[in-house]
Design a protein around this motif. Structure first.
Motif, PDB file in Angstrom:
ATOM      1  N   MET A   1       0.707  -1.154  -0.012  1.00 13.95           N
ATOM      2  CA  MET A   1       0.109  -0.544  -0.117  1.00 13.95           C
ATOM      3  C   MET A   1       1.106   1.395  -0.090  1.00 13.95           C
ATOM      4  O   MET A   1       2.060   1.236   0.671  1.00 13.95           O
ATOM      5  CB  MET A   1      -0.784  -0.639   1.440  1.00 13.95           C
ATOM      6  CG  MET A   1      -2.287   0.683   1.462  1.00 13.95           C
ATOM      7  SD  MET A   1      -3.117   0.903   2.266  1.00 13.95           S
ATOM      8  CE  MET A   1      -4.087  -1.190   2.419  1.00 13.95           C
ATOM      9  N   LYS A   3       2.129   4.579   0.293  1.00 10.34           N
ATOM     10  CA  LYS A   3       2.162   5.967   1.728  1.00 10.34           C
ATOM     11  C   LYS A   3       0.697   6.559   1.766  1.00 10.34           C
ATOM     12  O   LYS A   3       0.326   7.120   2.774  1.00 10.34           O
ATOM     13  CB  LYS A   3       3.484   6.696   2.066  1.00 10.34           C
ATOM     14  CG  LYS A   3       3.177   6.899   2.990  1.00 10.34           C
ATOM     15  CD  LYS A   3       5.474   7.075   2.887  1.00 10.34           C
ATOM     16  CE  LYS A   3       5.650   7.839   5.053  1.00 10.34           C
ATOM     17  NZ  LYS A   3       6.984   7.991   5.312  1.00 10.34           N
ATOM     18  N   THR A   5      -1.610   6.617   0.197  1.00  8.38           N
ATOM     19  CA  THR A   5      -2.435   6.023  -0.277  1.00  8.38           C
ATOM     20  C   THR A   5      -3.491   5.504   1.377  1.00  8.38           C
ATOM     21  O   THR A   5      -4.649   5.814   2.637  1.00  8.38           O
ATOM     22  CB  THR A   5      -2.932   4.613  -0.830  1.00  8.38           C
ATOM     23  OG1 THR A   5      -1.826   4.361  -1.938  1.00  8.38           O
ATOM     24  CG2 THR A   5      -4.140   3.754  -0.659  1.00  8.38           C
ATOM     25  N   VAL A   6      -2.498   5.281   2.309  1.00  6.87           N
ATOM     26  CA  VAL A   6      -2.429   4.954   3.816  1.00  6.87           C
ATOM     27  C   VAL A   6      -2.939   6.287   4.340  1.00  6.87           C
ATOM     28  O   VAL A   6      -4.098   6.285   4.740  1.00  6.87           O
ATOM     29  CB  VAL A   6      -1.147   4.815   4.372  1.00  6.87           C
ATOM     30  CG1 VAL A   6      -1.224   4.076   5.848  1.00  6.87           C
ATOM     31  CG2 VAL A   6      -0.876   3.555   3.805  1.00  6.87           C
ATOM     32  N   ILE A   9      -7.064   7.363   3.458  1.00  6.55           N
ATOM     33  CA  ILE A   9      -7.583   6.291   4.666  1.00  6.55           C
ATOM     34  C   ILE A   9      -7.427   6.505   5.921  1.00  6.55           C
ATOM     35  O   ILE A   9      -9.045   7.038   5.976  1.00  6.55           O
ATOM     36  CB  ILE A   9      -6.939   5.657   4.053  1.00  6.55           C
ATOM     37  CG1 ILE A   9      -7.436   4.627   2.715  1.00  6.55           C
ATOM     38  CG2 ILE A   9      -8.046   4.342   4.987  1.00  6.55           C
ATOM     39  CD1 ILE A   9      -6.921   3.075   2.530  1.00  6.55           C
ATOM     40  N   LYS A  10      -6.359   6.726   6.133  1.00 11.77           N
ATOM     41  CA  LYS A  10      -6.571   7.223   7.205  1.00 11.77           C
ATOM     42  C   LYS A  10      -7.171   9.051   8.113  1.00 11.77           C
ATOM     43  O   LYS A  10      -7.995   9.218   8.498  1.00 11.77           O
ATOM     44  CB  LYS A  10      -5.337   7.879   7.928  1.00 11.77           C
ATOM     45  CG  LYS A  10      -4.567   6.354   8.390  1.00 11.77           C
ATOM     46  CD  LYS A  10      -2.811   6.560   8.888  1.00 11.77           C
ATOM     47  CE  LYS A  10      -2.695   7.187  10.165  1.00 11.77           C
ATOM     48  NZ  LYS A  10      -0.914   7.436  10.488  1.00 11.77           N
ATOM     49  N   TYR A  15     -13.137   6.302   7.375  1.00 13.04           N
ATOM     50  CA  TYR A  15     -12.284   5.689   8.062  1.00 13.04           C
ATOM     51  C   TYR A  15     -12.594   5.351   9.629  1.00 13.04           C
ATOM     52  O   TYR A  15     -12.714   4.473   9.920  1.00 13.04           O
ATOM     53  CB  TYR A  15     -11.629   5.505   6.780  1.00 13.04           C
ATOM     54  CG  TYR A  15     -10.495   4.571   7.867  1.00 13.04           C
ATOM     55  CD1 TYR A  15     -10.504   3.088   7.754  1.00 13.04           C
ATOM     56  CD2 TYR A  15      -9.176   5.103   8.909  1.00 13.04           C
ATOM     57  CE1 TYR A  15      -9.465   2.308   7.945  1.00 13.04           C
ATOM     58  CE2 TYR A  15      -8.328   3.897   9.398  1.00 13.04           C
ATOM     59  CZ  TYR A  15      -8.763   2.426   8.901  1.00 13.04           C
ATOM     60  OH  TYR A  15      -7.755   1.335   9.638  1.00 13.04           O
ATOM     61  N   LEU A  18     -15.071   4.212  11.221  1.00 14.19           N
ATOM     62  CA  LEU A  18     -15.790   2.709  10.979  1.00 14.19           C
ATOM     63  C   LEU A  18     -14.892   2.237  12.539  1.00 14.19           C
ATOM     64  O   LEU A  18     -15.230   0.999  13.349  1.00 14.19           O
ATOM     65  CB  LEU A  18     -15.024   2.068   9.762  1.00 14.19           C
ATOM     66  CG  LEU A  18     -15.254   0.730   9.639  1.00 14.19           C
ATOM     67  CD1 LEU A  18     -16.035  -0.628  10.093  1.00 14.19           C
ATOM     68  CD2 LEU A  18     -14.220   0.100   8.825  1.00 14.19           C
ATOM     69  N   VAL A  19     -13.523   2.518  12.550  1.00 15.76           N
ATOM     70  CA  VAL A  19     -12.290   1.861  13.573  1.00 15.76           C
ATOM     71  C   VAL A  19     -12.998   2.441  15.249  1.00 15.76           C
ATOM     72  O   VAL A  19     -12.743   1.544  16.024  1.00 15.76           O
ATOM     73  CB  VAL A  19     -11.057   2.863  13.462  1.00 15.76           C
ATOM     74  CG1 VAL A  19     -10.210   2.373  14.351  1.00 15.76           C
ATOM     75  CG2 VAL A  19     -10.501   2.509  11.631  1.00 15.76           C
ATOM     76  N   ASP A  90     -19.829  -2.805   7.610  1.00 15.94           N
ATOM     77  CA  ASP A  90     -19.324  -3.578   5.811  1.00 15.94           C
ATOM     78  C   ASP A  90     -20.053  -2.483   5.785  1.00 15.94           C
ATOM     79  O   ASP A  90     -19.469  -1.553   4.661  1.00 15.94           O
ATOM     80  CB  ASP A  90     -20.225  -4.421   6.079  1.00 15.94           C
ATOM     81  CG  ASP A  90     -19.828  -6.280   6.552  1.00 15.94           C
ATOM     82  OD1 ASP A  90     -18.268  -5.943   6.839  1.00 15.94           O
ATOM     83  OD2 ASP A  90     -19.828  -7.199   6.714  1.00 15.94           O
ATOM     84  N   SER A  93     -17.544  -0.070   5.432  1.00 15.51           N
ATOM     85  CA  SER A  93     -15.958  -0.166   5.229  1.00 15.51           C
ATOM     86  C   SER A  93     -15.963  -0.142   2.921  1.00 15.51           C
ATOM     87  O   SER A  93     -15.207   0.380   2.772  1.00 15.51           O
ATOM     88  CB  SER A  93     -16.009  -2.126   5.405  1.00 15.51           C
ATOM     89  OG  SER A  93     -14.486  -2.529   4.978  1.00 15.51           O
ATOM     90  N   VAL A  96     -15.367   2.848   2.223  1.00 17.82           N
ATOM     91  CA  VAL A  96     -14.102   3.594   2.828  1.00 17.82           C
ATOM     92  C   VAL A  96     -13.664   2.970   1.484  1.00 17.82           C
ATOM     93  O   VAL A  96     -12.871   3.965   0.335  1.00 17.82           O
ATOM     94  CB  VAL A  96     -13.601   3.008   3.741  1.00 17.82           C
ATOM     95  CG1 VAL A  96     -12.234   3.068   3.980  1.00 17.82           C
ATOM     96  CG2 VAL A  96     -13.637   3.377   4.998  1.00 17.82           C
ATOM     97  N   LYS A  97     -14.313   1.377   0.731  1.00 20.61           N
ATOM     98  CA  LYS A  97     -13.533   1.519  -0.418  1.00 20.61           C
ATOM     99  C   LYS A  97     -13.908   2.175  -1.991  1.00 20.61           C
ATOM    100  O   LYS A  97     -12.958   1.918  -2.668  1.00 20.61           O
ATOM    101  CB  LYS A  97     -13.371  -0.551  -0.441  1.00 20.61           C
ATOM    102  CG  LYS A  97     -13.162  -0.739   0.368  1.00 20.61           C
ATOM    103  CD  LYS A  97     -12.895  -2.378   0.403  1.00 20.61           C
ATOM    104  CE  LYS A  97     -13.470  -2.758   1.017  1.00 20.61           C
ATOM    105  NZ  LYS A  97     -13.869  -4.657   1.746  1.00 20.61           N
ATOM    106  N   LEU A 100     -12.233   5.476  -2.667  1.00 22.77           N
ATOM    107  CA  LEU A 100     -10.770   5.191  -3.121  1.00 22.77           C
ATOM    108  C   LEU A 100     -10.624   5.138  -4.087  1.00 22.77           C
ATOM    109  O   LEU A 100      -9.645   5.521  -5.376  1.00 22.77           O
ATOM    110  CB  LEU A 100     -10.000   3.746  -2.509  1.00 22.77           C
ATOM    111  CG  LEU A 100      -9.152   3.511  -0.930  1.00 22.77           C
ATOM    112  CD1 LEU A 100      -8.876   2.351  -1.147  1.00 22.77           C
ATOM    113  CD2 LEU A 100      -7.928   4.861  -1.408  1.00 22.77           C
TER     114      LEU A 100
END
Lengths: 101, 556
Positions: A1, A3, A5-6, A9-10, A15, A18-19, A90, A93, A96-97, A100
């Motif tokens: 993955m 950097k 992208t990380v 998402i963060k 996201y 969700l977390v 779900d 999630s 989030v996908k 991207l």
């Protein structure tokens, strides 16, 4: 993955939602299960006669419904988690996908 | 009073021994209906293995059945992996001998499952490929961390395997009238066939079939018992209290859990140990995604919980219908020791009950199911052990990841045969040994070496390779050393009068030692590698939370 992208998402509010929601829910349920189980074990270690108290006029003691109850509660808790995870978590999630793409 | 307490403790150890029947076992006359039913089971499962072999082409097929098992099927298979002959015979024997204490044990074995679901299962599925070491090694240095994780996995598997093999030999001697060594060789040979030819697909279906047979058999027994009492538990309990030598004491906790430290320590070993058993963790890679992984645990918890309620009923049924029934009394033993000993010892309570409620035919069925149960459990164990050898040690440590699939599969098949042969040899070597501590040790190692490393790898950003490797080995060593100097080995096996370490269950201390060591050796690790590993956590965490980039299922 990658950097970037990380980081992307963060910083995605979905996201983060969700977390935080899922960890709170998962830890709460885990603690409920642990408190019930260790509560039961400590009663057995310190005051076993408590569970030997008669339920009614017969021979059945409180220990029986409590013991079987813990087994049933364990199953119900897994059901509660799966229900919410399979729908709400779900969905988040998936969002989030999709963000991207 | 002290004698009663001791016998309680012995019973507890017996349940932990997972089907290991203690003491001298007498060979029984050949049981024809049991053998026929068992042969039907073997023929059926070999047929499945043939079918599975044609579908097992890649490494992914071999290790995870191509990831195409559904949540429901996997739930049944997990239950099949977890409900050993010990849970069935041992816990019903514990209930038969001590009543309520059997329920306490069952609860300990069950409550780990919800926690696995809430904290472990999804992350495990999202991060891993074939073994739990994949998850542990995700951002750490492959060589050292996989060697450590594989050591823990192989130690757990081999200890558990020996206990199962010895249990199988003694059980089969009792149930079928076959010699001990034949039984061990037969179990070993069948499990090698299932695993080498059919891989995870065949193993999964053996588990599923066994789970269905066991649940059906136990349900019939429990219903037959309850039918005698107009489906009233109160009437069943009342009769049991009336006939049991311990009287009303069987309705409340006895001497099984004596002091708080042992109680908590045992609870930890059962709960965290379940979450660190390699053959159980491996099952999560057989489903397509996190959603199916979740469902697996939901169904597994339901089946396992239901099964424990059945065993509790069966234990009480045995008190009422087997105890004091002259047909099942061991007259020779009674003449020497008095009391009412049953043929084959307390572990046979459920088997005698099957005869009492269903005659010879049902006795044969339950005997065959008990044998099938052991076969399914050893197949799962062997597959997990072989994967640790081929996927972790050979492919990733020895060959540093540069290996083609065909070669890796060949190694895993060789490892399966190797483990099978070792299991047979050790099973025969341990025939007359006191092996009651083996499964306890396997659970304790799983809880103190495998679990802390796995858990922190998924949850703790600052974990480094050095911390995980040193901490994992400290957990492993502490467990082994504490158990050797505890009453379980020091007194009961080595014969000293007093143990150096007073508690029978080391988990509380060894798990703590592992966590502290992992923490300490991670935070003091200031190397560049450590900094990179910490930095890699965020990407790992995203994948574990969302499944982005995770291994998908293949079309099957």
């Amino acid at each position: 993955m990658k950097k970037e992208t990380v980081e992307q998402i963060k910083n995605d509010p979905k996201y983060q939602e969700l977390v935080s929601k899922r960890s709170r829910f998962a830890w709460t349920l885990s603690i409920v299960m642990l408190v019930i189980y260790y509560g039961f074990i400590l009663v057995i270690a310190f005051d076993p006669s408590l569970l030997g108290t008669k339920l009614g006029s017969g021979v059945t003691t409180w220990g029986i419904p409590i013991g079987v109850g813990i087994i049933v509660i364990a199953f119900i808790l897994t059901g509660v988690y799966v229900k919410r995870a399979n729908t709400e978590f779900d969905d988040l999630s998936r969002q989030v996908k999709e963000a991207l793409k | 009073m002290k004698k009663i307490l001791l016998s309680f403790m012995a019973l507890g150890a017996m349940v932990f021994a997972a089907g290991a029947l203690e003491g001298e076992v007498q060979k029984q006359p050949l049981n024809v209906s049991a053998i026929i039913m068992f042969l039907v089971f073997v023929a059926g499962t070999l047929g499945i293995t043939y079918w599975a072999a044609k579908r097992t082409k890649t490494a992914k097929d071999f290790y995870t059945a191509g990831g195409g098992i559904t949540g429901f099927q996997n739930g049944l298979a997990i239950a099949g992996d977890y409900m050993s002959a010990a849970s069935f015979l041992g816990i019903s024997a514990l209930v038969y001998g001590a009543g309520y204490d059997g329920l306490i044990y069952s609860i300990g074995f069950l409550v780990g499952w919800p926690v696995i679901l809430f904290l472990v299962s999804e992350r495990l599925r999202n991060l891993g490929k074939y073994t739990f070491s994949d998850v542990v090694a995700y951002r750490l240095k492959q060589g050292p961390i996989r060697s450590m994780a594989a050591s823990g996995a192989i130690a757990t598997v081999v200890l558990y395997l020996i206990a199962q093999m010895v249990g199988a030999g003694q059980l089969i001697q009792l149930l079928f009238g076959l010699p001990y060594s034949w039984a061990v060789v037969l179990v070993g040979a069948l499990m090698i066939m299932y695993v080498t030819f059919g891989g995870m697909l065949a193993t999964t279906w053996v588990q599923i079939i066994k789970a269905c047979l066991l649940l059906a058999g136990a349900t019939f027994m429990a219903l037959a018992v309850l039918a005698h009492f107009g489906f009233s538990f109160e009437a069943l309990f009342a009769k049991a209290v009336e006939v049991h030598p311990k009287g009303e004491a069987i309705m409340s906790p006895g001497g099984l859990v004596s002091d708080p430290v042992s109680a908590i320590s045992l609870g930890l070993a059962l709960m965290l140990g379940t979450a660190g058993l390699p053959h159980i963790l491996m099952r999560f890679f057989t489903v397509a995604d996190a959603k199916e992984a979740r469902k697996s645990v939901f169904y597994a918890t339901g089946f396992i919980g239901y099964f424990y309620i059945l065993t509790f009923t069966i234990g009480f049924g045995a008190i009422v219908m087997v105890l004091n029934n002259p047909e099942y009394l061991d007259l020779a033993k009674q003449a020497i020791e008095g009391g009412a000993p049953i043929l084959g010892g307390n572990n046979m309570a459920a088997v005698h009950l099957s005869h009492a409620v269903g005659g010879n035919f049902f006795l044969g069925f339950i005997s065959a199911v008990a044998f099938a149960t052991i076969l399914a459990v050893v197949a799962g164990l062997t597959l997990a052990g072989a994967s640790a050898i081929s996927h972790d040690l050979y492919a990733n440590v020895f060959m540093k990841g540069k290996v083609d699939e065909a070669k890796e599969m060949k190694v895993s098949k060789m490892a399966t045969v190797g483990l099978g042969v070792i299991a047979i040899l050790l099973g025969i070597a341990f025939e007359k040994q006191n092996i009651a501590f083996l499964v306890g040790l396997a659970f304790a190692i799983a809880a103190s070496a495998n679990f802390p490393v796995l858990f922190l790898a998924m949850f703790w950003k600052k974990l480094t390779t050095r911390g995980a490797v040193i901490g994992g080995f400290i957990g492993l060593l502490t467990t082994v050393i504490l158990l050797i100097i505890s009453p379980v080995i020091w007194v009961e096996v080595l014969g000293y009068t007093e143990a150096i370490f007073p508690y029978k269950h080391p988990a509380l201390f060894s798990v703590t030692a592992a966590f502290i060591a992992i923490w300490f050796f991670s935070v003091t690790d200031k190397s560049d590698d450590a900094a990179r590993e910490i930095e890699a956590f965020d990407a790992q965490d995203i994948r574990s939370q969302t499944g982005i980039g995770a291994e998908g299922a293949s079309a099957h």
